[in-house]
Design an enzyme around this catalytic site. Structure first.
Site: not given
Lengths: 277, 277
Positions: A32, A35, A38, A62, A148, A150-151, A188
């Site tokens: 959730g 942005h 997502h 996690q 993603g 990004k991770d 974040r």
């Protein structure tokens, strides 16, 4: 009209109806606080399958005991509205009890790409990610799932887990979406003060400096030291800035297949980023 | 004609053809060295689904370093013949590399029903069982999977794992098959000398004595002590004889829902058994 499923039974009904109609599906798991990053995953998923199923679940397993589970941003209605506008077929939004019943006794333990980097600083992170993602994949039984880049370490951990457990799903990575100044989109980022937000893109800038330095023929150690010095000059406290093999995340064999990954604190916010080298 | 699949790709083709024909399927995982107990699982499976898929795989991750992996009985052709006679649709018979590739990095960690009993003596056993069974279930994607009650703790661990991971399969237990003298059928019975084979049924007899003693109103401690004394009189070395809750394997709350479980060594052979109370 986007269907909201709060139980696995309801999600399975939705999937059965899709399969009965001969429609393929792609899963987009999220926590959730959506942005544009997502929504880019949703767009990517929609290009790969007939229907997109998004999930919203802030997964407690996690988060470490001193991490930001309680203050992790939650905005259910705004997220549902955004997913509906994006044309998502269904949203799976379980509560914690639905994902982890009171007799729950099963965890997924990962080594390989899960070793080092994030694990050195968040020791339970990938066990929690693997545990929840395996459940989301098996509860939804989508043909494809999109995560993603990004991770990046998470993406490789999930690919490894799916291959090892023989989960019948194809995992697809999707490129990192960035602000105009280079900052990788992240839920974040909402934690950042105005001043921190101004400095935040310097993490990505440091990775670019490192890459340029490597390409000019400098040693890995020198290039990494330059990146560390750069983020420290902007008051980041780096957890790691490392070069790894892009496929296995093992020690780098060949600069041609390298990934540069970083995590650093800016005030009370931990940012991560990575780029190809 | 029974189809033999040595790769997951071939197994998936077989399953796709069944699904395309609208036929349900039930999985019977085995480690080979088949006896009438396994064939009873096949018969049970055949009563539940249109087609039975058996698997033969001696799973290295469920054996400890000093256990009997190397000497575990292997009889591939006899097993295939028996499964063909039993009318099995397909047999999945992978090698170790097919189930655990060289980059394998994923294990399933179980608590709950996996705690105590077998785990006290075989600490890696249920991690190995859960790891391989999850893969067999996901590689085959059968609607149902059948496991023997002879490995009662294993059956509960697998039910727990399937519920927790949301694996879309129904787990069915099947009653223990016994020799005329009460000895539970086991591939490991082949290890017994003639003299040991004669004494082997005393393990089951001890469980029956314990149950009768409990029903006559004796305390749990007295009843269990009687069972231990009985097997020791026949030179068994018991690992455990315990009363547990039949559903959770947690501490016993109510004698009405109890299961009595035992493991004991006879010479170099470890036998297990269990009965309802």
């Amino acid at each position: 009209m986007t269907k909201v499923c709060r139980t696995i039974a309801s999600l399975r009904q939705t999937q059965s109806a899709l399969k009965a109609a001969g429609r393929s599906s792609a899963l987009v798991p999220t926590m959730g606080a959506l942005h544009d990053g997502h929504l880019a995953l949703v767009t990517h998923a929609a290009s790969l399958a007939d229907a997109v199923i998004a999930t919203i679940f802030v997964n407690p397993t996690q988060f470490g005991p001193n991490e930001d589970l309680d203050r992790y941003p939650r905005q259910e209605q705004a997220d549902l509205d955004a997913l509906q506008r994006a044309g998502v077929h269904a949203v799976f939004m379980p509560d914690v009890e639905e994902m982890y019943g009171s007799h729950d006794a099963t965890r997924i333990l990962m080594e390989g790409p899960a070793l080092g980097l994030e694990s050195d600083f968040r020791p339970h992170f990938f066990q929690g990610v693997a545990t929840v993602v395996s459940r989301l994949l098996l509860a939804s039984m989508c043909d494809i799932a999109v995560f993603g880049e990004k991770d990046y370490q998470q993406l490789l951990v999930i690919k490894r887990m799916v291959a090892d457990l023989k989960i019948p799903v194809a995992i697809q990575g999707s490129p990192t979406v960035r602000e105009a100044d280079g900052l990788a989109l992240s839920s974040r980022n909402a934690y950042l003060s105005e001043d921190e937000r101004e400095r935040a893109p310097e993490l990505n800038r440091a990775l670019q400096i490192c890459r340029e330095t490597l390409r000019s023929g400098a040693s890995e150690a020198d290039a990494l030291a330059k990146a560390v010095a750069h983020v420290k000059a902007f008051d980041f406290r780096p957890d790691y800035i490392e070069l790894r093999d892009a496929q296995t995340l093992g020690p780098l064999q060949d600069l041609g297949s390298a990934r540069l990954l970083a995590a650093a604190w800016l005030g009370k916010t931990r940012l991560i980023d990575n780029i190809a080298v």
